[in-house]
Design an enzyme around this catalytic site. Structure first.
Site, PDB file in Angstrom:
ATOM      1  N   CYS A 100     -15.001  -9.782 -36.430  1.00 10.88           N
ATOM      2  CA  CYS A 100     -14.767  -8.741 -35.413  1.00 10.88           C
ATOM      3  C   CYS A 100     -13.298  -8.338 -35.306  1.00 10.88           C
ATOM      4  O   CYS A 100     -12.965  -7.391 -34.598  1.00 10.88           O
ATOM      5  CB  CYS A 100     -15.296  -9.217 -34.079  1.00 10.88           C
ATOM      6  SG  CYS A 100     -16.989  -9.785 -34.229  1.00 10.88           S
TER       7      CYS A 100
ATOM      8  N   HIS B 217     -12.558  -4.520 -29.251  1.00 17.65           N
ATOM      9  CA  HIS B 217     -13.819  -4.848 -29.919  1.00 17.65           C
ATOM     10  C   HIS B 217     -14.899  -4.957 -28.845  1.00 17.65           C
ATOM     11  O   HIS B 217     -14.712  -5.602 -27.799  1.00 17.65           O
ATOM     12  CB  HIS B 217     -13.669  -6.163 -30.695  1.00 17.65           C
ATOM     13  CG  HIS B 217     -14.981  -6.751 -31.089  1.00 17.65           C
ATOM     14  ND1 HIS B 217     -15.947  -6.015 -31.728  1.00 17.65           N
ATOM     15  CD2 HIS B 217     -15.513  -7.999 -30.897  1.00 17.65           C
ATOM     16  CE1 HIS B 217     -17.004  -6.779 -31.932  1.00 17.65           C
ATOM     17  NE2 HIS B 217     -16.765  -7.983 -31.429  1.00 17.65           N
TER      18      HIS B 217
ATOM     19  N   ASN C 277     -22.903  -5.431 -30.035  1.00 12.78           N
ATOM     20  CA  ASN C 277     -21.709  -5.849 -30.786  1.00 12.78           C
ATOM     21  C   ASN C 277     -21.923  -5.525 -32.268  1.00 12.78           C
ATOM     22  O   ASN C 277     -22.791  -6.128 -32.900  1.00 12.78           O
ATOM     23  CB  ASN C 277     -21.523  -7.359 -30.554  1.00 12.78           C
ATOM     24  CG  ASN C 277     -20.384  -7.953 -31.348  1.00 12.78           C
ATOM     25  OD1 ASN C 277     -19.869  -7.344 -32.275  1.00 12.78           O
ATOM     26  ND2 ASN C 277     -19.995  -9.161 -30.980  1.00 12.78           N
TER      27      ASN C 277
END
Ligand code: ACO
Length: 343
Positions: A111, A268, A298
């Site tokens: 990420c 993020h 996500n």
């Protein structure tokens, strides 16, 4: 010399799974998922692959930047979920979009991947090595998700985002100028491999420790759950709410920029509570922290460029505005970069 983002693009699969769909697969509820994560639905690949989504996002970014594929000197794909190992995803994108002059490679840092890929491209451009770069984050996390594990399957989604970067100033400028000019901001990045067990996923090509039966079978037959993402949710949560505000403060101090000068923090998109906690610890209004995780979940290294592209297309950025990009995730890795918007 420095470089600026001159175009963005994204691709989101049309197929969606909302929280009620997940609640039919594992013991959970829409209310629990919304409350603990902020996620409402996620988009999941059907016909698409990591490469096909990356190529679509790339085409849209090039069109938005008004840059031709042959003008690209560099294509960098950040991914942990590519459908190809050889050739790399970036070379596959090159072939798809016909970017004949580009040097291509992939980067894997979960990420934090897009922030690190952006920094890598920026370093090549600021150093005068390349003039035009395409940076892509593309993920098919649904392929790495254990759909029987309610601790993780509620969180993730698929998608791709891309940005085109162009060097400011000609090659002559680089030759005359040995240093980095105004408008270049130093990034701050960190890694802590000793805490890697908080978020893991074994390669499907790692046959170490498997039985002979497993070795003879195809990876799809393997029952070992370590080939899916496994996460200590609380450890990742605690890491993020501590390290992300710290690294943002570090990057601002390094570049002598105050929080007043920052228009948006593009974090993020892991969890609404993480974003809210970061805003609180920085003492900044939540309005400066745009979120789209409710729609996509996500998407690892795709989340920052997808959000950038949405905001760009909604004309939410103005020339001269400064943004902070901040990524965090498996590794553990985390980092922040300052972007000055010039479109
Ligand atoms: N539905 C219902 N109950 C659940 C679920 C679920 N989906 N998942 C866990 N629970 C239960 C647990 O079993 C536990 O029950 P118990 O008290 O009876 O033992 C209870 O809920 C609390 O569990 P916790 O794990 O403590 O829940 P928490 O509040 O920490 O939320 C979550 C879990 C959402 C995963 C949270 O820890 C989190 O968001 N962590 C960060 C994860 C993250 O962002 N990861 C990605 C970053 S890195 C990257 O992007 C790749």
């Amino acid at each position: 010399m420095t470089a600026t983002i001159c175009g963005t693009g994204s691709y989101i699969p049309s197929y969606t799974m909302d929280n009620h769909d997940i609640a039919r697969m594992v013991e959970t509820s829409d209310e629990w998922i919304r409350e603990r994560t902020g996620v409402v639905r996620r988009h999941i690949i059907r016909e698409e692959t990591t490469v096909s989504m990356a190529a679509k996002a790339a085409r849209r970014a090039l069109e938005n930047a008004d840059v031709l594929p042959e003008e690209l000197d560099l294509i960098l794909v950040s991914t942990i979920s590519s459908n190809v190992i050889l050739p790399c995803a970036a070379c596959e994108v090159q072939r798809e979009i016909n970017a004949v002059n580009a040097t291509c490679f992939d980067l894997s840092a979960a990420c934090t991947g897009f922030v690190l890929a952006y920094n890598t491209a920026l370093a090549y451009l600021a150093g005068g090595i390349y003039r035009t770069a395409l940076v892509i984050g593309s993920e098919s996390l649904s392929n790495l998700t254990n759909w029987k594990d309610r601790g993780t399957c509620i969180l993730f989604g698929d998608g791709a985002g891309a940005a085109v970067l162009r060097a400011d100033g000609g090659p002559e400028t680089a030759a005359e100028d040995s240093g980095l000019e105004a408008g270049y901001y130093f990034p701050v990045t960190h890694s802590d491999g000793s805490k890697g067990s908080a978020l893991t996923c074994k390669s499907r090509h790692d046959f170490n420790g498997l039985t002979d039966a497993d070795r003879q079978g195809c990876p799809e037959n393997m029952t070992d759950e370590s080939h899916y993402m496994q996460m200590d949710g609380q450890a990742v949560f605690k890491f993020a709410v501590k390290r992300v505000p710290e690294v943002i403060e570090e990057v601002l101090a390094l570049n002598r920029i105050s929080t007043d000068e920052i228009s948006y923090y593009i974090l993020h998109q892991a969890n609404k509570r993480i974003v809210e906690a970061v805003a609180k610890r920085l003492g900044e209004p939540i309005e400066k922290f745009p979120m789209n995780l409710q729609e996509y979940g996500n998407t690892s290294s795709a989340s920052i460029p997808i959000l950038l592209d949405e905001m760009n297309r909604e004309a939410r950025f103005a020339a001269g505005q400064k943004l902070v990009l901040a990524g965090f995730g498996a590794g553990l890795t985390w980092g922040a970069s300052i972007v000055e918007w010039h479109r």
